[in-house]
Scaffold this active site. Structure first.
Site: not given
Ligand code: GAR
Length: 226
Positions: A26, A119
């Site tokens: 999150g 992403h």
């Molecule tokens: C982030 O790095 C986001 O870009 C990635 O998941 C992570 C979530 O981190 N999303 C993907 O890979 C979607 N294909 P967070 O929960 O700390 O925001």
């Protein structure tokens, strides 16, 4: 009121709301909240009841809801449940922030130019998982993150903006991920605010930017697709 909302023009005195979908840590959710200038987060929906982001939401007083696969009889019913929860929240914009569920086409049909995802790669390079490790393994010299409108594919859809970071000699996946994540945390709130403001729009499958969005992207060092 109905007509105003129908036309997509935000009524005076009502701050546009964002529904944010998460599955884990999150950190982008927190960045979206802390850097919110012209919107507020109305609801966090998590596909995982153990998501760290839910703990933050509770502490921050942001409403949240869990929609987990295990409580539905089928994958299709679960995905319909996610869509139903988002529709009920009546968001102006829907932001996927580390939401690790492939949505059904009905989702992008329902929210069209109001559904965005972040992403961790320079799409169309490196869709899918383990992007940082794959960037290093394939000898990329630049890497970064992309915010894009969501269509019926996985990590596809018209790109709005990218934050670019170098891949440095000696980088491992963790170092590259940390460098990329720092840029995610400024890119996503900026794109969201620009979309809410109307400075970024999806029109006939193409992303349009107003002069302010072009100028701000340039000032912040973000790549856009004019
Ligand atoms: C982030 O790095 C986001 O870009 C990635 O998941 C992570 C979530 O981190 N999303 C993907 O890979 C979607 N294909 P967070 O929960 O700390 O925001």
């Amino acid at each position: 009121m109905f007509f105003v909302a129908f036309l997509g023009i935000y009524p005076v005195n009502r701050t546009p709301t964002l529904t944010v979908l998460i599955s884990g840590r999150g950190s982008n959710l927190i960045a979206l909240h802390e850097r919110a200038s012209n919107y507020r987060i109305g609801l966090v929906i998590s596909s995982n009841s153990a998501a760290q982001g839910l703990v933050w939401a509770a502490q921050a007083g942001v409403p949240s809801q869990v929609v987990e696969r295990g409580t539905f009889p089928s994958l299709a019913a679960f995905k319909a449940g996610v869509l139903d929860a988002v529709l009920r929240s009546q968001p102006d914009v829907v932001a996927l922030a580390g939401f690790m569920v492939v949505l059904q086409p009905e989702f992008s049909e329902a929210f069209g130019g109001r559904l965005i995802n972040i992403h961790p790669s320079l799409l169309p390079r490196l869709p899918g998982l383990d992007t940082h490790q794959r960037a290093i393994a394939s000898g990329e010299t630049e890497h970064g993150c992309t915010v894009h409108f969501v269509d019926s594919g996985v990590d596809t859809g018209p790109r709005i903006a990218q934050g670019v970071v170098p891949v440095l000699p000696g980088d491992d996946a963790a170092a590259l991920a940390a460098r990329t994540l720092a840029v995610e945390h400024s890119l996503y709130p900026w794109v969201t605010a620009s979309l809410v403001r109307g400075g970024v729009q999806l029109a006939e499958g193409r992303v349009r930017y107003d002069a302010q969005a072009v100028r701000e992207a340039h000032e912040r060092g973000f790549r856009i697709f004019v």
